[in-house]
Every structure is written in C-alpha cells, then in structure tokens.
Design a protein around this motif. Structure first.
Motif, short mmCIF file in Angstrom:
data_model
loop_
_atom_site.label_atom_id
_atom_site.label_comp_id
_atom_site.label_asym_id
_atom_site.label_seq_id
_atom_site.Cartn_x
_atom_site.Cartn_y
_atom_site.Cartn_z
N PRO A 55 3.45 8.20 -8.79
CA PRO A 55 3.00 9.55 -9.10
C PRO A 55 1.61 9.66 -9.75
CG PRO A 55 5.32 9.36 -9.57
CD PRO A 55 4.83 7.98 -9.21
N PRO A 56 1.26 8.92 -10.81
CA PRO A 56 -0.07 9.11 -11.39
C PRO A 56 -1.20 8.70 -10.43
CG PRO A 56 1.33 7.88 -12.90
CD PRO A 56 2.07 8.01 -11.62
N LEU A 57 -0.98 7.63 -9.69
CA LEU A 57 -1.98 7.21 -8.71
C LEU A 57 -2.07 8.19 -7.55
CD1 LEU A 57 -1.30 3.38 -8.63
CD2 LEU A 57 -3.10 4.59 -9.86
N HIS A 58 -0.92 8.75 -7.18
CA HIS A 58 -0.87 9.74 -6.11
C HIS A 58 -1.69 10.98 -6.47
CE1 HIS A 58 1.05 11.40 -2.50
NE2 HIS A 58 1.03 12.55 -3.14
N ARG A 59 -1.50 11.47 -7.68
CA ARG A 59 -2.26 12.65 -8.13
C ARG A 59 -3.76 12.37 -8.19
NH1 ARG A 59 2.30 13.25 -11.41
NH2 ARG A 59 1.32 12.08 -13.10
N GLY B 18 0.82 -1.21 0.00
CA GLY B 18 0.00 0.00 0.00
C GLY B 18 0.85 1.25 0.00
N LEU B 19 1.93 1.25 0.76
CA LEU B 19 2.83 2.38 0.79
C LEU B 19 3.46 2.63 -0.58
CD1 LEU B 19 4.20 4.44 2.71
CD2 LEU B 19 6.01 2.78 3.02
N LEU B 20 3.89 1.57 -1.22
CA LEU B 20 4.50 1.70 -2.55
C LEU B 20 3.48 2.15 -3.59
CD1 LEU B 20 6.82 -1.44 -2.57
CD2 LEU B 20 7.47 0.95 -2.23
N ILE B 21 2.26 1.63 -3.52
CA ILE B 21 1.22 2.03 -4.47
C ILE B 21 0.87 3.50 -4.26
CG2 ILE B 21 -1.23 1.73 -5.05
CD1 ILE B 21 -0.83 -1.26 -4.53
#
Length: 100
Positions: A81-85, A74-77
């Motif tokens: 960057p695109p998922l974070h935004r 979960g931390l890595l996901i």
C-alpha cells in the motif's frame, strides 16, 4: 556462466521486475481501468509469457526462472500500500479512472 548469459539474465530480470510492478500498480477491477489501460491490459500477459517462452526456447532455463521470480517480486512490491500510493502519485498513467 558467460558474460553474455549474465547480462541477458540481468536484463530479463529487470524487464520482469518492471512487468510485475506495472501489473501490481494497475487497478484490479475492470471498471476502474482507463481507456488507455484497457487497451494495454491484454498486451501485458503476452509480453510476460512471450519473454519466458523465448528464454526457454533459447535454452536459458536459469534466466527464465529468475525472470519469473522477478515478475512475482515486482507484482508483490506493486501491491504494497505505501509504495502503491507513492507510485500512483509519480506515474499518472497508472491511476484508476475517476468518475467524478
């Protein structure tokens, strides 16, 4: 493995995955955290460690290891960057402080 052990493992992995996602989506710099995020940031490690310790003390070693793996995943996901935004657009509580 009994049904209850399997269900416990699945629930704990989902909790660990959610925990990791929240930790991965929060701002990494302390000055970028909002007041609400600053209040909850010390609680997150306690929840994660508490869950794993509880599983170990109850004798669910496999569930504890899989939960740790879910937290790391979960931390890595959350740091992609695109998922974070996309997640920051969907979840306003996780957005960093805006000092404009």
């Amino acid at each position: 493995m009994q049904l209850t052990d399997t269900l416990l493992t699945i629930v704990c992995v989902l909790i660990g995955l959610a925990w990791g996602l929240i930790c991965g989506l929060l701002p990494k710099k302390n000055d970028r955290l909002t007041d609400s995020q600053q209040r909850w940031t010390p609680v997150l490690p306690l929840v994660g460690v508490g869950l794993v310790v509880m599983l170990i003390l109850l004798g669910h070693d496999l569930a504890s290891w899989i939960t740790i793996g879910g937290m790391i995943l979960g931390l890595l996901i959350g740091m992609i960057p695109p998922l974070h935004r996309a997640a920051l657009k969907a979840l306003p509580w996780l957005r960093p402080r805006n000092d404009d």
